[in-house]
Write a protein that holds these residues in place. Sequence first.
Motif, mmCIF file in Angstrom:
data_model
loop_
_atom_site.group_PDB
_atom_site.id
_atom_site.type_symbol
_atom_site.label_atom_id
_atom_site.label_comp_id
_atom_site.label_asym_id
_atom_site.label_seq_id
_atom_site.Cartn_x
_atom_site.Cartn_y
_atom_site.Cartn_z
ATOM 1 N N UNK A 28 4.719 2.186 -4.135
ATOM 2 C CA UNK A 28 5.571 2.335 -3.412
ATOM 3 C C UNK A 28 7.128 2.552 -3.994
ATOM 4 N N UNK A 29 6.745 2.494 -6.187
ATOM 5 C CA UNK A 29 7.869 3.130 -6.612
ATOM 6 C C UNK A 29 7.850 4.482 -6.621
ATOM 7 N N UNK A 30 6.366 4.935 -6.262
ATOM 8 C CA UNK A 30 5.587 6.189 -6.658
ATOM 9 C C UNK A 30 6.269 6.760 -5.249
ATOM 10 N N UNK A 55 -11.513 -2.969 -7.186
ATOM 11 C CA UNK A 55 -12.842 -3.267 -6.028
ATOM 12 C C UNK A 55 -11.308 -2.702 -4.110
ATOM 13 N N UNK A 56 -12.566 -1.751 -3.962
ATOM 14 C CA UNK A 56 -12.020 -1.534 -2.550
ATOM 15 C C UNK A 56 -10.801 -1.895 -1.624
ATOM 16 N N UNK A 57 -11.595 -3.743 -1.577
ATOM 17 C CA UNK A 57 -10.488 -4.339 -0.240
ATOM 18 C C UNK A 57 -9.065 -4.897 -1.017
ATOM 19 N N UNK A 58 -9.266 -4.712 -2.604
ATOM 20 C CA UNK A 58 -7.842 -4.726 -3.604
ATOM 21 C C UNK A 58 -6.488 -3.401 -2.744
ATOM 22 N N UNK A 59 -7.444 -2.742 -2.962
ATOM 23 C CA UNK A 59 -6.468 -1.060 -2.442
ATOM 24 C C UNK A 59 -6.415 -1.392 -1.036
ATOM 25 N N UNK A 60 -7.174 -1.544 -0.471
ATOM 26 C CA UNK A 60 -7.093 -1.470 1.436
ATOM 27 C C UNK A 60 -5.901 -2.821 1.346
ATOM 28 N N UNK A 61 -5.964 -4.093 0.795
ATOM 29 C CA UNK A 61 -4.735 -4.601 1.168
ATOM 30 C C UNK A 61 -3.161 -4.454 0.370
ATOM 31 N N UNK A 62 -3.491 -3.606 -0.431
ATOM 32 C CA UNK A 62 -2.571 -2.539 -0.613
ATOM 33 C C UNK A 62 -1.673 -1.795 0.030
ATOM 34 N N UNK A 63 -2.894 -0.785 0.555
ATOM 35 C CA UNK A 63 -1.854 0.058 1.785
ATOM 36 C C UNK A 63 -1.470 -0.582 2.934
ATOM 37 N N UNK A 64 -2.658 -1.630 3.527
ATOM 38 C CA UNK A 64 -1.981 -2.787 4.670
ATOM 39 C C UNK A 64 -0.572 -3.151 3.974
ATOM 40 N N UNK A 68 2.922 -2.696 6.611
ATOM 41 C CA UNK A 68 3.547 -3.974 6.534
ATOM 42 C C UNK A 68 5.294 -3.587 6.450
ATOM 43 N N UNK A 69 4.904 -3.158 5.273
ATOM 44 C CA UNK A 69 6.712 -2.772 4.708
ATOM 45 C C UNK A 69 7.304 -1.772 5.554
ATOM 46 N N UNK A 70 6.428 -0.652 5.778
ATOM 47 C CA UNK A 70 6.735 0.605 6.781
ATOM 48 C C UNK A 70 7.236 2.134 5.016
ATOM 49 N N UNK A 88 11.251 3.106 4.858
ATOM 50 C CA UNK A 88 11.511 2.206 3.891
ATOM 51 C C UNK A 88 12.567 1.869 2.937
ATOM 52 N N UNK A 89 12.445 0.625 2.633
ATOM 53 C CA UNK A 89 13.665 0.934 1.550
ATOM 54 C C UNK A 89 13.789 1.669 0.424
ATOM 55 N N UNK A 90 14.638 2.789 0.346
ATOM 56 C CA UNK A 90 14.726 3.762 -0.742
ATOM 57 C C UNK A 90 15.143 3.302 -2.051
ATOM 58 N N UNK A 91 15.632 2.549 -2.409
ATOM 59 C CA UNK A 91 16.277 1.941 -3.637
ATOM 60 C C UNK A 91 15.393 0.927 -4.414
ATOM 61 N N UNK A 92 14.071 1.275 -3.761
ATOM 62 C CA UNK A 92 13.006 0.241 -4.503
ATOM 63 C C UNK A 92 13.187 -1.460 -4.013
ATOM 64 N N UNK A 93 14.326 -2.089 -2.929
ATOM 65 C CA UNK A 93 13.504 -2.593 -2.011
ATOM 66 C C UNK A 93 13.929 -3.503 -3.057
ATOM 67 N N UNK A 94 13.848 -4.679 -3.270
ATOM 68 C CA UNK A 94 12.748 -6.323 -3.445
ATOM 69 C C UNK A 94 13.770 -6.497 -5.659
ATOM 70 N N UNK A 95 13.349 -5.099 -5.814
ATOM 71 C CA UNK A 95 13.500 -5.278 -7.294
ATOM 72 C C UNK A 95 15.165 -4.418 -7.339
ATOM 73 N N UNK A 96 15.853 -3.893 -6.449
ATOM 74 C CA UNK A 96 16.916 -3.430 -6.165
ATOM 75 C C UNK A 96 17.594 -4.572 -6.039
#
Length: 134
Positions: A28-30, A55-64, A68-70, A88-96
């Motif tokens: 999301x940062x990238x 693990x493949x599933x770890x990356x898959x879950x991150x992509x999902x 989900x977050x747009x 998507x939240x342009x300014x960093x979302x939750x961190x902002x």
Amino acid sequence: MATKDIPPFTLSDQSDLPLWVQLRDRMAYLINSGFYQPGEKLPTVRKYAADLHIAYNTVSKAYMGLERDGYVTTVRGSGVFVSDPGAFPREGGQADLLVEEFVKSCLEEGMAYDDIPKLVSKHIRKMKREHEEK
């Protein structure tokens, strides 16, 4: 069109955050920083998993989570693409949101605006030292 190489970054086994959340947040940062542009195809799940040795599933879950977050859209048979700005939240979302709440809390405690970055820098230096000593 070839996808960009995956930038180097470290996922921490010691973090309280699961690996998939760390990866989702990094991706999301990238996207927010402009490293990945709207409409750009992201590396495949398999490539991310192989390059990061996770693990493949770890990356898959991150992509999902990103979808989900747009942040991204999956096009069946074509891959995963960065969504258009505004999707998507342009300014960093939750961190902002966390930073804004932190600044408000500091001001309520009577701190001056100019003192807040100094406080943050002090804690970053302390945390870096502690991390390097491990």
